[in-house]
Enzyme design. Structure first.
Site, PDB file in Angstrom:
ATOM      1  N   ASP A 195       6.534   9.964 -21.587  1.00 31.43           N
ATOM      2  CA  ASP A 195       5.178   9.495 -21.243  1.00 31.43           C
ATOM      3  C   ASP A 195       5.156   9.141 -19.762  1.00 31.43           C
ATOM      4  OD1 ASP A 195       2.500   8.132 -21.333  1.00 31.43           O
ATOM      5  OD2 ASP A 195       2.791   8.340 -23.492  1.00 31.43           O
ATOM      6  N   GLY A 221       7.561  10.786 -17.214  1.00 29.80           N
ATOM      7  CA  GLY A 221       7.223  12.068 -16.612  1.00 29.80           C
ATOM      8  C   GLY A 221       5.937  12.637 -17.168  1.00 29.80           C
ATOM      9  N   PHE A 223       4.270  15.618 -19.350  1.00 32.07           N
ATOM     10  CA  PHE A 223       4.674  16.604 -20.367  1.00 32.07           C
ATOM     11  C   PHE A 223       4.150  18.012 -20.064  1.00 32.07           C
ATOM     12  CE2 PHE A 223       1.299  14.281 -23.115  1.00 32.07           C
ATOM     13  CZ  PHE A 223       0.242  15.057 -22.640  1.00 32.07           C
ATOM     14  N   HIS A 242      -6.376  14.979 -28.558  1.00 31.41           N
ATOM     15  CA  HIS A 242      -7.779  14.560 -28.364  1.00 31.41           C
ATOM     16  C   HIS A 242      -8.107  14.295 -26.891  1.00 31.41           C
ATOM     17  CE1 HIS A 242      -5.916  10.469 -29.347  1.00 31.41           C
ATOM     18  NE2 HIS A 242      -6.344  10.329 -28.105  1.00 31.41           N
TER      19      HIS A 242
HETATM   20  C1  LIG Z   1      -3.646   8.040 -27.197  1.00 24.34           C
HETATM   21  S1  LIG Z   1      -2.079   7.936 -26.514  1.00 24.34           S
HETATM   22  C2  LIG Z   1      -1.048   8.279 -27.923  1.00 24.34           C
HETATM   23  C3  LIG Z   1       0.260   7.554 -27.863  1.00 24.34           C
HETATM   24  C4  LIG Z   1       1.154   7.702 -29.089  1.00 24.34           C
HETATM   25  N1  LIG Z   1       1.672   9.035 -29.235  1.00 24.34           N
HETATM   26  C5  LIG Z   1       0.406   7.251 -30.314  1.00 24.34           C
HETATM   27  O1  LIG Z   1      -0.001   8.112 -31.103  1.00 24.34           O
HETATM   28  O2  LIG Z   1       0.224   6.040 -30.491  1.00 24.34           O
HETATM   29  C6  LIG Z   1      -1.864   9.366 -25.502  1.00 24.34           C
HETATM   30  C7  LIG Z   1      -0.634   9.245 -24.638  1.00 24.34           C
HETATM   31  O3  LIG Z   1      -0.443  10.460 -23.895  1.00 24.34           O
HETATM   32  C8  LIG Z   1       0.064  10.082 -22.636  1.00 24.34           C
HETATM   33  N2  LIG Z   1      -0.160  11.163 -21.669  1.00 24.34           N
HETATM   34  C9  LIG Z   1      -1.348  11.672 -21.283  1.00 24.34           C
HETATM   35  N3  LIG Z   1      -1.150  12.658 -20.385  1.00 24.34           N
HETATM   36  C10 LIG Z   1       0.193  12.765 -20.215  1.00 24.34           C
HETATM   37  C11 LIG Z   1       1.012  13.625 -19.431  1.00 24.34           C
HETATM   38  N4  LIG Z   1       0.479  14.560 -18.660  1.00 24.34           N
HETATM   39  N5  LIG Z   1       2.351  13.480 -19.519  1.00 24.34           N
HETATM   40  C12 LIG Z   1       2.893  12.505 -20.311  1.00 24.34           C
HETATM   41  N6  LIG Z   1       2.159  11.677 -21.087  1.00 24.34           N
HETATM   42  C13 LIG Z   1       0.836  11.811 -21.029  1.00 24.34           C
HETATM   43  C14 LIG Z   1      -0.717   8.815 -22.304  1.00 24.34           C
HETATM   44  O4  LIG Z   1      -0.090   8.060 -21.302  1.00 24.34           O
HETATM   45  C15 LIG Z   1      -0.748   8.111 -23.636  1.00 24.34           C
HETATM   46  O5  LIG Z   1       0.326   7.229 -23.811  1.00 24.34           O
END
Ligand SMILES: C[S@@+](CC[C@H](N)C(=O)[O-])C[C@H]1O[C@@H](n2cnc3c(N)ncnc32)[C@H](O)[C@@H]1O
Length: 335
Positions: A195, A221, A223, A242
């Site tokens: 994340d 980092g 993803f 989403h």
């Molecule tokens: C709604 S949260 C879901 C977190 C967890 N998987 C859950 O279901 O509780 C979406 C996550 O995706 C991460 N995220 C969004 N874009 C990202 C990226 N380009 N690289 C890494 N993480 C990312 C956000 O920081 C966030 O923690």
């Protein structure tokens, strides 16, 4: 001749148009610390006002509204938390949802700009705020995800069988709660949570609290951009699709496939609609919430996600709803 339809009961319109009264009552009581104050205690309105630093007459009105909503109980000598508030709104309780409410509270004003979002086609808060730039909002977001994930994650562990799988990659793992709960359930499982750096910093606290930091590591980092560890038995993508367009989702599914060993399992868990995009209503509203808070935010259907997995080469695709009241659904595929 057109058929005359009976005039329906207007109550749903009244309830919807005043739903913000109840929502703001709950969110304000939570923000002021009312449920924490009443944990295990019965207090009079006068004492509550003194402890919260609020005006007494106004506090009485608020306490009566909370009682009417089923959040408090009024007793001859004062107010106590209802069973609902005691279970979910007192800090330290296993089902605690107070942080998730704080995140809803942060977004309350944003929802008032729904029309602006529709006209401009833009989210109404910068996602950067709650993804690191504003420390309070970031903490509410990550801790709120953790509150929810404690419930959803236990249900997920009951749906997905990881017996005989030893390496899990959790993409956009947020608080790390899912990886940690799965590591607790499967003692030989090693997990990596990817994340953004400011999110991972809070995830590390949570993974420590859940006592699995020896087997759940974090990888700060992006993803979409960074090299991902390969050879995994399972890749989990929870609550991430989403935030992405169709092409973003498909690209991430491809990256997940490449990070899996042959025979590996991709698990997608998210709020997903039926194929019609409108039901369950909570999922359709969730799509608006994401539209307001992320540039590409929205909601997809489980049928669409299953189709993307098929086109990415996954087999044995299964779709599972969670038991109510969990709003998530899971789509699983094998590499
Ligand atoms: C709604 S949260 C879901 C977190 C967890 N998987 C859950 O279901 O509780 C979406 C996550 O995706 C991460 N995220 C969004 N874009 C990202 C990226 N380009 N690289 C890494 N993480 C990312 C956000 O920081 C966030 O923690």
């Amino acid at each position: 001749m057109t058929e005359q339809r009976p005039i329906p009961d207007p109550s749903p319109l009244v309830a919807l148009s005043t739903a913000h009264w109840g929502a703001q009552t709950l969110l304000t009581a939570n923000r002021l610390g009312l449920f924490a104050l009443l944990a295990g205690r019965q207090l009079t309105a006068k004492t509550i006002a003194a402890e919260l630093g609020t005006a007494e007459r106004q506090t009485r009105l608020m306490l009566n509204a909370c009682t009417g909503l089923g959040l408090l109980e009024s007793q001859p000598d004062g107010y106590v938390n209802s069973a609902l508030s005691a279970a979910f709104l007192e800090p330290g309780k296993p089902g605690y949802l107070g942080d998730a409410l704080r995140y809803s509270d942060d977004l309350y004003g944003t929802w008032a700009r729904l029309g602006d979002a529709l006209i401009s086609g833009k989210p109404q808060i910068p996602a950067e705020d709650y993804l690191g730039r504003d420390p309070d909002q970031t903490r509410h977001f990550v801790r709120g995800m953790h509150n929810r994930a404690l419930g959803v994650g236990r249900a997920l562990a009951g749906i997905v069988d990881l017996e005989g799988r030893y390496r899990l990659l959790d993409l956009g793992g947020g608080p790390g709660t899912y990886a940690a709960l799965l590591a607790q359930r499967y003692p030989k499982l090693q997990a990596t949570v990817v994340d953004l750096p400011d999110i991972v910093a809070i995830a590390r606290e949570i993974i420590d609290e859940l006592g699995v930091s020896d087997r759940v590591t974090t990888l700060p980092g992006d993803f979409n951009e960074d090299v991902l560890p390969d050879g995994n038995d399972v890749v989990l993508i929870s609550g991430v699709l989403h935030r992405e367009t169709e092409s973003g989702c498909r690209a991430l599914i491809d990256r997940a496939r490449d990070a899996l060993a042959p025979g590996g399992m991709l698990v997608i868990s998210d709020v997903l609609t039926d194929a019609n995009g409108s039901t369950p209503a909570f999922a359709a509203l969730f799509g608006l919430n994401m539209m307001l808070t992320a540039a590409d935010g929205g909601v997809h259907s489980d049928a669409t996600v299953a189709h993307w997995l098929e086109e990415a080469g996954f087999t044995c695709i299964e779709r599972h709803p969670f038991q109510p009241p969990m709003p998530h659904r899971v789509v699983i595929g094998a590499k």
